[in-house]
Scaffold this motif. Structure first.
Motif, mmCIF file in Angstrom:
data_model
loop_
_atom_site.group_PDB
_atom_site.id
_atom_site.type_symbol
_atom_site.label_atom_id
_atom_site.label_comp_id
_atom_site.label_asym_id
_atom_site.label_seq_id
_atom_site.Cartn_x
_atom_site.Cartn_y
_atom_site.Cartn_z
ATOM 1 N N CYS A 98 83.917 28.429 43.588
ATOM 2 C CA CYS A 98 83.733 27.095 43.021
ATOM 3 C C CYS A 98 82.258 26.804 42.741
ATOM 4 O O CYS A 98 81.828 25.653 42.707
ATOM 5 N N GLY A 99 81.469 27.846 42.547
ATOM 6 C CA GLY A 99 80.057 27.680 42.231
ATOM 7 C C GLY A 99 79.661 28.635 41.127
ATOM 8 O O GLY A 99 80.505 29.117 40.367
ATOM 9 N N PHE A 100 78.371 28.947 41.012
ATOM 10 C CA PHE A 100 77.908 29.853 39.963
ATOM 11 C C PHE A 100 78.390 31.283 40.201
ATOM 12 O O PHE A 100 78.834 31.955 39.277
ATOM 13 N N ASN A 101 78.193 31.776 41.430
ATOM 14 C CA ASN A 101 78.641 33.124 41.809
ATOM 15 C C ASN A 101 78.094 34.218 40.884
ATOM 16 O O ASN A 101 78.758 35.212 40.624
ATOM 17 N N GLU A 102 76.882 34.037 40.387
ATOM 18 C CA GLU A 102 76.290 35.062 39.518
ATOM 19 C C GLU A 102 75.652 36.195 40.314
ATOM 20 O O GLU A 102 75.509 37.308 39.802
ATOM 21 N N ILE A 103 75.232 35.891 41.532
ATOM 22 C CA ILE A 103 74.662 36.924 42.402
ATOM 23 C C ILE A 103 75.283 36.804 43.793
ATOM 24 O O ILE A 103 75.852 35.762 44.151
ATOM 25 N N ASN A 104 75.172 37.876 44.554
ATOM 26 C CA ASN A 104 75.603 37.878 45.946
ATOM 27 C C ASN A 104 74.393 38.080 46.838
ATOM 28 O O ASN A 104 73.631 39.035 46.655
ATOM 29 N N LEU A 105 74.196 37.177 47.803
ATOM 30 C CA LEU A 105 73.150 37.363 48.798
ATOM 31 C C LEU A 105 73.723 38.144 49.977
ATOM 32 O O LEU A 105 74.917 38.054 50.259
ATOM 33 N N PRO A 106 72.914 38.915 50.670
ATOM 34 C CA PRO A 106 73.412 39.631 51.846
ATOM 35 C C PRO A 106 74.020 38.655 52.852
ATOM 36 O O PRO A 106 73.460 37.583 53.104
ATOM 37 N N GLN A 107 75.138 39.027 53.408
ATOM 38 C CA GLN A 107 75.792 38.186 54.404
ATOM 39 C C GLN A 107 75.158 38.453 55.761
ATOM 40 O O GLN A 107 75.248 39.554 56.304
ATOM 41 N N LYS A 108 74.525 37.427 56.318
ATOM 42 C CA LYS A 108 73.743 37.604 57.545
ATOM 43 C C LYS A 108 74.449 37.092 58.797
ATOM 44 O O LYS A 108 74.198 37.599 59.890
ATOM 45 N N GLN A 109 75.300 36.067 58.657
ATOM 46 C CA GLN A 109 75.983 35.529 59.831
ATOM 47 C C GLN A 109 77.099 34.610 59.371
ATOM 48 O O GLN A 109 77.072 34.105 58.243
#
Length: 478
Positions: free
Chosen positions: A309-320
Motif C-alpha cells: 500500500c505504498g511506493f514499494n520501489e525499493i527494498n531496505l534490508p530487514q533489520k528487526q
C-alpha cells in the motif's frame, strides 16, 4: 564515624582541604567539579579525542617551557611521559568532570593538570599528591591559562573527529554511487511535490544522493582547515601574560609536531580568545550535512513504503521485527534513527548559536557547551553515516517491475511525448487517462498518434533519461 585515612589523601586548594581518594589521579579541584557539575552525566572521557588533545597541548607546553628554561628538564620529561601515556589511551577514565560546567572550561583544564601531575609524580618516584615536587598549576599549567589551553584542545579534538567523519562521508558516497550504477537501467517515474513528474532511472535518483553526500567531503575539509588557527600562548585574555617572548611560537610548533596537524598561531590572540566564529561556522556546516542526510533518509522511507500500500520501489534490508502487535511488519529503522541524529545536530546548532552569542568582553564562558555539542554532532553524524551505509544502503534492492509499472501507468509519461505529439495533444491524452484510468501508452496507440514500435523506441532508457541524439527517433506529429 572516623573515615579510613588509608583510603584518602588530603589536598588543599583556595577553598581549603579536602579528602581525595588515594587511588585517584585527579585532585581536589576535579573533586569539587564532580560535586558541582553533576548535570549531563557525560564526562570528558566520553570524547577520547578531547582527552588526547588535552594531553597533546600539555605536552607541547611542557616542551616549550623546557626550551625557554622555565621548567626543569626532569619535570618536563616526567610531564611528557605522562602525556604520552594518555595519548596512548591510558588514564582516560580519570578525566571525569562533566562536559557541561561553569568556569569556561577551568574544571576540564584542572582535571588534565591534576591527572598529568600525579602520574608524572609517580614517574619521578614520588607519591600522588606530593605537589611540592611537581604541581598541577605551577608546573603542568606553566605559561598557560584555561582560556588558551581549552579552546586549543577543543579545536584539535574537532579536527580529529572531522577526519573520522570525512572517512565515513566518503564511504557513504561510494556506497550510494555503487547503487546508482546497479540501478541505472531501472526506469521509474520521477516525482515533484509528491506528484508524478517525468521519467528517470532509479540510478539517477541514487546518483543524486551520492552527489549531495560527496559535496560535503570538501566542505568538511574546509572546516578542519579553519580550526588550525589556535590561540595557544595567549593565556588569560590573549595578551600572553606570564609567558616568555618566544613561548607562543615554540608551543604551537611543538603541538604541530605532536599532533601532525598544520596548526598556526592566531594573528590576533585577544580576538581569538573571545571569538567563537569558527565554531559557529563548523556547526552550520554540520547542520547542512545533517539536513542532507535526513532528506535522503526521508526519500528512502518513502521509496520503500508499503510493501503493498505504498511506493514499494525499493527494498531496505530487514533489520528487526517492526511491531509488537502486527505480525510481519518490518520498519525502516535505520533511516529513522539517522533522521533522529539529524534532528539532534540541528538542535545542537541552535544551542551553539546561543552560546556563541552569549560571550562577553574578552571571554566566552559558554565554551564548554559549544565544545560538547560540536563534538557530539561530529560523533553522531559519523556513526549515523556508517550505520546508514553498512546496515541499509549496501543491502538495498530495486523492485524494477513495480517502478516500470508506475511509469507506464503514469499520466506524467505524457511529458516525454511533448516533443513528438505537441502540448495540445498530450494535454488531451493526459486528461483522458485521468478520467478513464487507462494508460497513456494505450491511449496513444489506440488513437494512432504513435505506433507501438515508435512508443517502445521512445520508452527505451536512453530515449527517456536525457537528450536524445542521432537518427531514428519518432517525428513530431502535426
Amino acid at each position: 564515624m572516623m573515615s579510613d585515612t588509608s583510603c584518602y589523601r588530603v589536598e588543599k586548594d583556595l577553598l581549603g582541604e579536602r579528602q581525595v581518594p588515594v587511588v585517584a589521579y585527579y585532585g581536589v579541584q576535579t573533586l569539587r567539579a564532580l560535586e558541582n557539575f553533576n548535570i549531563s552525566g557525560i564526562p570528558i572521557s566520553h570524547f577520547p579525542d578531547l582527552v588526547t588533545a588535552l594531553a597533546m597541548v600539555k605536552q607541547a607546553c611542557a616542551r616549550a617551557n623546557r626550551d625557554t628554561g622555565k621548567l626543569e628538564p626532569a619535570q618536563a620529561a616526567a610531564i611528557e611521559r605522562a602525556c604520552d601515556e594518555i595519548i596512548g589511551g591510558e588514564l582516560h577514565g580519570e578525566f571525569c568532570v562533566d562536559m557541561i560546567q561553569g568556569g569556561a572550561g577551568t574544571s576540564t583544564n584542572m582535571n588534565a593538570n591534576e591527572v598529568i601531575a600525579n602520574r608524572a609524580l609517580e614517574l619521578l618516584g614520588c607519591e600522588r599528591g606530593a605537589y611540592e615536587q611537581l604541581h598541577p598549576n605551577i608546573h603542568v599549567n606553566m605559561s598557560q591559562s584555561t582560556n588558551d589551553v581549552y579552546p586549543t584542545a577543543l579545536r584539535l579534538a574537532m579536527v580529529f573527529g572531522l577526519r573520522q567523519l570525512g572517512r565515513a562521508t566518503c564511504a557513504l558516497q561510494k556506497a550510494l554511487s555503487a547503487k546508482a550504477v546497479e540501478f541505472q537501467s531501472v526506469l521509474k517515474m520521477g516525482r515533484t511535490q509528491l506528484q508524478d513528474a517525468v521519467p528517470m532511472s532509479l540510478g539517477q535518483e541514487f546518483n543524486a544522493f551520492a552527489t549531495t553526500v560527496g559535496e560535503e567531503v570538501a566542505r568538511l575539509e574546509d572546516m578542519a582547515a579553519l580550526l588550525m588557527e589556535v590561540n595557544l600562548g595567549g593565556t588569560a585574555i590573549g595578551t600572553g601574560l606570564n609567558t616568555e617572548a618566544d613561548y607562543r611560537d615554540r608551543a604551537v610548533a611543538h603541538l604541530r609536531e605532536i599532533s601532525a596537524c598544520p596548526l598556526m598561531p592566531a594573528a590576533d590572540l585577544v580576538e581569538a580568545t573571545s571569538d567563537m566564529g569558527g565554531f559557529v561556522l563548523l556547526s552550520g556546516m554540520l547542520k547542512r550535512t545533517a539536513i542532507k542526510l535526513s532528506k535522503i533518509c526521508n526519500d528512502l522511507r518513502l521509496l520503500s513504503s508499503g510493501p503493498h500500500c505504498g511506493f514499494n520501489e525499493i527494498n531496505l534490508p530487514q533489520k528487526q521485527p517492526g511491531s509488537s502487535i502486527m505480525p510481519g511488519k518490518v520498519n525502516p529503522v535505520i533511516p529513522e534513527a539517522v533522521n533522529q541524529v539529524a534532528f539532534t545536530v540541528i538542535g545542537n546548532d541552535t544551542a551553539i548559536t546561543m552560546a556563541a552569542e552569549a560571550g562577553q568582553l574578552q571571554l566566552n564562558v559558554m565554551e564548554p557547551l559549544i565544545g560538547y555539542k560540536l563534538l557530539e554532532s561530529i560523533r553522531y553524524l559519523g556513526a549515523a553515516m556508517e550505520s546508514l551505509r553498512i546496515d541499509c544502503v549496501v543491502g538495498i534492492t530495486a523492485n524494477a517491475a513495480v517502478c516500470r509499472g508506475y511509469l507506464e501507468r503514469s499520466v506524467g509519461l505524457v511529458t516525454a511525448l511533448n516533443p513528438y505529439l505537441g502540448y495540445g495533444k498530450t494535454s488531451a491524452i493526459a486528461q483522458q487517462a485521468l478520467q478513464t484510468g487507462r494508460s497513456v501508452a494505450e491511449l496513444v496507440i489506440e488513437e494512432q498518434l504513435m505506433t507501438a514500435e515508435e512508443l517502445e523506441q521512445l520508452l527505451r532508457p536512453e530515449s527517456m533519461l536525457g537528450p536524445v541524439l542521432g537518427e531514428g527517433k519518432p517525428r513530431l506529429r502535426s
